[in-house]
Design a protein around this motif. Structure first.
Motif, mmCIF file in Angstrom:
data_model
loop_
_atom_site.group_PDB
_atom_site.id
_atom_site.type_symbol
_atom_site.label_atom_id
_atom_site.label_comp_id
_atom_site.label_asym_id
_atom_site.label_seq_id
_atom_site.Cartn_x
_atom_site.Cartn_y
_atom_site.Cartn_z
ATOM 1 N N HIS A 188 0.831 -1.208 0.000
ATOM 2 C CA HIS A 188 0.000 0.000 0.000
ATOM 3 C C HIS A 188 0.870 1.265 0.000
ATOM 4 N N ARG A 189 1.918 1.273 0.814
ATOM 5 C CA ARG A 189 2.824 2.436 0.835
ATOM 6 C C ARG A 189 3.532 2.600 -0.512
ATOM 7 N N SER A 190 3.969 1.513 -1.094
ATOM 8 C CA SER A 190 4.656 1.581 -2.394
ATOM 9 C C SER A 190 3.720 2.069 -3.486
ATOM 10 N N VAL A 191 2.499 1.593 -3.474
ATOM 11 C CA VAL A 191 1.520 2.031 -4.471
ATOM 12 C C VAL A 191 1.248 3.518 -4.312
ATOM 13 N N ARG A 192 1.148 3.993 -3.075
ATOM 14 C CA ARG A 192 0.917 5.417 -2.825
ATOM 15 C C ARG A 192 2.080 6.248 -3.374
ATOM 16 N N ARG A 193 3.324 5.776 -3.164
ATOM 17 C CA ARG A 193 4.490 6.512 -3.703
ATOM 18 C C ARG A 193 4.465 6.518 -5.224
ATOM 19 N N LEU A 194 4.148 5.381 -5.819
ATOM 20 C CA LEU A 194 4.063 5.323 -7.281
ATOM 21 C C LEU A 194 2.985 6.258 -7.814
ATOM 22 N N GLU A 195 1.880 6.307 -7.107
ATOM 23 C CA GLU A 195 0.789 7.173 -7.529
ATOM 24 C C GLU A 195 1.211 8.637 -7.500
ATOM 25 N N GLN A 196 2.015 9.015 -6.522
ATOM 26 C CA GLN A 196 2.508 10.393 -6.451
ATOM 27 C C GLN A 196 3.449 10.692 -7.614
ATOM 28 N N GLN A 197 4.215 9.695 -8.046
ATOM 29 C CA GLN A 197 5.178 9.895 -9.125
ATOM 30 C C GLN A 197 4.541 9.783 -10.506
ATOM 31 N N LEU A 198 3.598 8.854 -10.670
ATOM 32 C CA LEU A 198 3.054 8.571 -11.993
ATOM 33 C C LEU A 198 1.690 9.192 -12.252
ATOM 34 N N GLY A 199 1.039 9.680 -11.218
ATOM 35 C CA GLY A 199 -0.295 10.233 -11.400
ATOM 36 C C GLY A 199 -1.362 9.165 -11.195
ATOM 37 N N THR A 200 -2.592 9.556 -11.476
ATOM 38 C CA THR A 200 -3.714 8.655 -11.205
ATOM 39 C C THR A 200 -4.382 8.185 -12.491
ATOM 40 N N GLY A 201 -3.596 7.720 -13.432
ATOM 41 C CA GLY A 201 -4.142 7.193 -14.670
ATOM 42 C C GLY A 201 -4.892 5.894 -14.443
ATOM 43 N N LEU A 202 -5.470 5.365 -15.507
ATOM 44 C CA LEU A 202 -6.264 4.146 -15.423
ATOM 45 C C LEU A 202 -5.474 2.988 -14.825
ATOM 46 N N GLU A 203 -4.241 2.788 -15.298
ATOM 47 C CA GLU A 203 -3.431 1.679 -14.798
ATOM 48 C C GLU A 203 -3.167 1.810 -13.303
ATOM 49 N N MET A 204 -2.889 3.033 -12.861
ATOM 50 C CA MET A 204 -2.597 3.266 -11.449
ATOM 51 C C MET A 204 -3.837 3.032 -10.599
ATOM 52 N N ARG A 205 -4.984 3.467 -11.102
ATOM 53 C CA ARG A 205 -6.228 3.239 -10.355
ATOM 54 C C ARG A 205 -6.519 1.754 -10.228
ATOM 55 N N ARG A 206 -6.210 0.995 -11.276
ATOM 56 C CA ARG A 206 -6.425 -0.457 -11.215
ATOM 57 C C ARG A 206 -5.500 -1.102 -10.196
ATOM 58 N N VAL A 207 -4.246 -0.676 -10.161
ATOM 59 C CA VAL A 207 -3.294 -1.227 -9.190
ATOM 60 C C VAL A 207 -3.745 -0.890 -7.771
ATOM 61 N N ARG A 208 -4.189 0.357 -7.570
ATOM 62 C CA ARG A 208 -4.668 0.756 -6.235
ATOM 63 C C ARG A 208 -5.897 -0.063 -5.848
ATOM 64 N N ALA A 209 -6.823 -0.246 -6.772
ATOM 65 C CA ALA A 209 -8.031 -1.022 -6.477
ATOM 66 C C ALA A 209 -7.676 -2.470 -6.145
ATOM 67 N N ASP A 210 -6.722 -3.033 -6.875
ATOM 68 C CA ASP A 210 -6.296 -4.410 -6.592
ATOM 69 C C ASP A 210 -5.656 -4.519 -5.218
ATOM 70 N N ALA A 211 -4.819 -3.549 -4.865
ATOM 71 C CA ALA A 211 -4.174 -3.566 -3.548
ATOM 72 C C ALA A 211 -5.209 -3.399 -2.442
ATOM 73 N N ASP A 212 -6.171 -2.515 -2.653
ATOM 74 C CA ASP A 212 -7.241 -2.337 -1.660
ATOM 75 C C ASP A 212 -8.067 -3.608 -1.518
ATOM 76 N N ARG A 213 -8.337 -4.261 -2.632
ATOM 77 C CA ARG A 213 -9.112 -5.503 -2.593
ATOM 78 C C ARG A 213 -8.366 -6.590 -1.830
ATOM 79 N N LEU A 214 -7.061 -6.651 -1.989
ATOM 80 C CA LEU A 214 -6.269 -7.624 -1.234
ATOM 81 C C LEU A 214 -6.368 -7.365 0.269
ATOM 82 N N ARG A 215 -6.306 -6.093 0.661
ATOM 83 C CA ARG A 215 -6.425 -5.769 2.089
ATOM 84 C C ARG A 215 -7.793 -6.171 2.628
#
Length: 104
Positions: A18-45
């Motif tokens: 979750h922390r790594s995804v948050r850092r990536l999101e800050q660097q790469l923005g919130t595009g479709l791919e990033m939103r999918r990765v965040r949603a997948d990580a949230d679903r795992l939690r």
């Protein structure tokens, strides 16, 4: 390792993810791919919390991860008596098109 230790280890890994995804999101923005990765990580939690809740009855496993999490919502009884038809006088029946007036 006990089930509790394994669940705790997985929780730590997911927290790191979750922390790594948050850092990536800050660097790469919130595009479709990033939103999918965040949603997948949230679903795992969420899935791990459900798994932990389900395993709560096993020896060496503490209770639910969060109060009320994974609990089914309270049921709302729906009466069998018919609804007041005056509630629906100005509404259209979906799928049948608009039929207005007493001739239909």
């Amino acid at each position: 390792m006990s089930v509790h230790d394994d669940l705790t280890s997985v929780q730590r890994c997911l927290d790191d993810l979750h922390r790594s995804v948050r850092r990536l999101e800050q660097q790469l923005g919130t595009g479709l791919e990033m939103r999918r990765v965040r949603a997948d990580a949230d679903r795992l939690r969420e899935s791990l919390a459900l798994l932990r809740d389900g395993a709560a009855g096993l020896p060496g496993v503490p209770g639910p991860a969060a109060p009320g999490y994974g609990r089914l919502p309270d049921l709302v009884p729906v009466p069998d008596t018919p609804y007041d038809s005056s509630l629906w006088t100005d509404s259209d029946d979906e799928g049948l098109g608009a039929h207005h007036g007493p001739s239909h």
